[in-house]
Write an enzyme that holds these catalytic residues in place. Structure first.
Site, PDB file in Angstrom:
ATOM      1  N   TYR A 276      59.680  46.320  66.641  1.00 29.90           N
ATOM      2  CA  TYR A 276      59.663  46.248  65.184  1.00 29.90           C
ATOM      3  C   TYR A 276      60.772  47.078  64.543  1.00 29.90           C
ATOM      4  O   TYR A 276      61.288  46.712  63.492  1.00 29.90           O
ATOM      5  CB  TYR A 276      58.314  46.731  64.642  1.00 29.90           C
ATOM      6  CG  TYR A 276      57.251  45.666  64.603  1.00 29.90           C
ATOM      7  CD1 TYR A 276      56.800  45.067  65.767  1.00 29.90           C
ATOM      8  CD2 TYR A 276      56.702  45.257  63.390  1.00 29.90           C
ATOM      9  CE1 TYR A 276      55.820  44.100  65.735  1.00 29.90           C
ATOM     10  CE2 TYR A 276      55.719  44.282  63.346  1.00 29.90           C
ATOM     11  CZ  TYR A 276      55.286  43.699  64.520  1.00 29.90           C
ATOM     12  OH  TYR A 276      54.318  42.736  64.482  1.00 29.90           O
TER      13      TYR A 276
ATOM     14  N   ASP B   1      45.141  40.055  66.658  1.00 27.83           N
ATOM     15  CA  ASP B   1      44.781  38.775  66.036  1.00 27.83           C
ATOM     16  C   ASP B   1      43.830  37.996  66.945  1.00 27.83           C
ATOM     17  O   ASP B   1      42.889  37.361  66.478  1.00 27.83           O
ATOM     18  CB  ASP B   1      46.032  37.913  65.771  1.00 27.83           C
ATOM     19  CG  ASP B   1      46.540  38.049  64.341  1.00 27.83           C
ATOM     20  OD1 ASP B   1      46.313  39.130  63.747  1.00 27.83           O
ATOM     21  OD2 ASP B   1      47.170  37.111  63.831  1.00 27.83           O
TER      22      ASP B   1
HETATM   23  C1  IPM Z   1      49.940  42.902  60.876  1.00 30.93           C
HETATM   24  C2  IPM Z   1      50.877  41.871  60.329  1.00 30.93           C
HETATM   25  C3  IPM Z   1      52.247  42.495  60.123  1.00 30.93           C
HETATM   26  C4  IPM Z   1      52.748  42.971  61.462  1.00 30.93           C
HETATM   27  C5  IPM Z   1      53.272  41.569  59.455  1.00 30.93           C
HETATM   28  C6  IPM Z   1      52.748  41.020  58.142  1.00 30.93           C
HETATM   29  C7  IPM Z   1      54.597  42.227  59.275  1.00 30.93           C
HETATM   30  O1  IPM Z   1      50.927  40.766  61.164  1.00 30.93           O
HETATM   31  O2  IPM Z   1      49.729  43.937  60.224  1.00 30.93           O
HETATM   32  O3  IPM Z   1      49.419  42.689  61.975  1.00 30.93           O
HETATM   33  O4  IPM Z   1      53.352  42.187  62.207  1.00 30.93           O
HETATM   34  O5  IPM Z   1      52.533  44.137  61.805  1.00 30.93           O
HETATM   35 MG    MG Z   2      49.594  40.805  62.789  1.00 30.02          MG
END
Ligand code: IPM
Ligand code: MG
Length: 369
Positions: free
Chosen positions: A146, A256
């Site tokens: 990131y 997720d």
């Molecule tokens: C999360 C989201 C974020 C991430 C995005 C919106 C940048 O998916 O908080 O999991 O990837 O961290």
């Molecule tokens: Mg996410």
């Protein structure tokens, strides 16, 4: 009781965020009275709403308010309206990631809990999550792909080349591992560390550092899984997991998946914490795990539970108000047990009723008071 006062930066955002935040505020009003506490709110623009009003997703004024606050209560940001902006200006990239980085919020705690009465909502076969699913994802949030540099698209030999850099210092791995081990101590005492040590140098170091930290936590049972295998095992045997530790991108993906296993993204909260302030408390940002759900925004049907449980996490981690946090968690559970269901978790079961955002919030508030 304490008579303490806390400053909360309220960054509501887009889509369903204003609706669910309103319910979270009602809960805070009750806590304030019940626990003799004063909350001072500083409401600031963020995300698409901020872009529309000021041209920027994270205005300087918003950041300044967060700096003065004891905690940030965050909604969700983004939506189709802002998706055609250049990537660097989009709400997620231009507000969420800079907030995480600016405040050093390296520890992301994402509890994935499926109440026993909601197992029907899960896409996983019911016998596999019978009795509920309760896993805590501890995700590293300020390192890895990131934020690593270089991060760019450049031209080489006449064609475009994209570069993202995965980089972790041992100290960054160690501090998030400690958080995960401590969390496991407070739960069922089991930790699964995720990596890709069969391919990535990052994975080799990750595993080595986690093994080292494990020596300080002999009471926690540690195992390691490659990330691809973990993705598979999570659906194959979800109930066997307790705490899952992962670097930034793997944690993004797996959290997720865990959320989907519970079947109801609208129920899940999250905390993003910095270094402990020494008193066991943390500056942090607290937000629902789900997004802005633009498709149902403004209809009064969104589930406010995730935002309300995020309030509970804020009370627990930033203010040390454990009793109040427990009371909110219990009120949510009692409301679900009493049969209240927003559309996302309603499956027509006997003894349940479909309600809107406000009714759900009211039901939780009346359990609380
Ligand atoms: C999360 C989201 C974020 C991430 C995005 C919106 C940048 O998916 O908080 O999991 O990837 O961290
Ligand atoms: Mg996410």
């Amino acid at each position: 009781m304490s008579n303490a006062s806390y400053k909360i930066a309220v960054l509501t955002g887009d889509g369903i965020a204003p609706e669910v935040m309103a319910e979270a505020r009602k809960v805070l009003d009750i806590i304030e009275k019940k626990f003799d506490t004063t909350f001072n709110y500083d409401e600031q623009l963020v995300g698409g709403a901020a872009i529309d009003a000021t041209g920027q997703a994270l205005p300087a004024e918003t950041l300044a308010a967060c700096e003065k606050a004891d905690a940030i209560l965050f909604g969700s940001v983004g939506g189709p309206k802002w998706e055609s902006l250049p990537p660097a200006e989009q709400p997620e990239r231009a507000a969420l990631l800079p907030l995480r980085k600016h405040f050093g919020l390296f520890a992301n705690l994402r509890p994935s809990i499926c109440f026993p009465s909601l197992t029907q909502a899960s896409p996983v076969k019911e016998d596999r999550i019978e009795g509920g699913f309760d896993v805590l994802c501890v995700r590293e949030l300020t390192g890895g792909l990131y934020f690593g540099e270089p991060k760019e698209i450049r031209t080489e030999d006449g064609e475009q080349v994209a570069i993202d850099t995965m980089v972790y210092k041992a100290s960054e791995i160690e501090r998030i591992a400690r958080i995960a081990f401590k969390a496991a101590q407070g739960r069922d005492g089991r930790l699964t560390s995720i990596d890709k040590a069969n391919v990535l140098q990052n994975g080799v170091l990750w595993r080595q550092v986690v093994e080292q930290v494990a020596k300080d936590f002999p009471d926690v049972k540690l195992d390691h899984l490659y990330v691809d295998n973990a993705a598979m095992q999570l659906v194959a045997r979800p109930k066997t997991f307790d705490v899952v530790l992962a670097e930034n991108l793997f944690g993004d993906i797996l959290s997720d998946e865990m959320a989907m296993i519970t079947g109801s993204l609208g129920m899940l909260s999250s905390a993003s914490l910095g270094e402990s302030k020494g008193d066991g408390l943390y500056f942090g940002m607290f937000e629902p795990s789900g997004g802005t759900a633009p498709d149902i925004a403004g209809q009064g049907i969104a589930n406010p539970v995730a935002q309300i449980l995020s309030v509970a996490m804020m009370l627990r981690f930033s203010f040390g108000m454990n009793e109040a946090a427990d009371a909110i968690d219990a009120a949510v559970k009692a409301t679900i047990d009493a049969g209240y269901r927003t559309g996302d978790i309603y499956s027509g079961d006997e003894g349940t009723q479909k309600v809107g955002t406000v009714e759900m919030g009211d039901a939780i508030c009346s359990q609380l008071s």
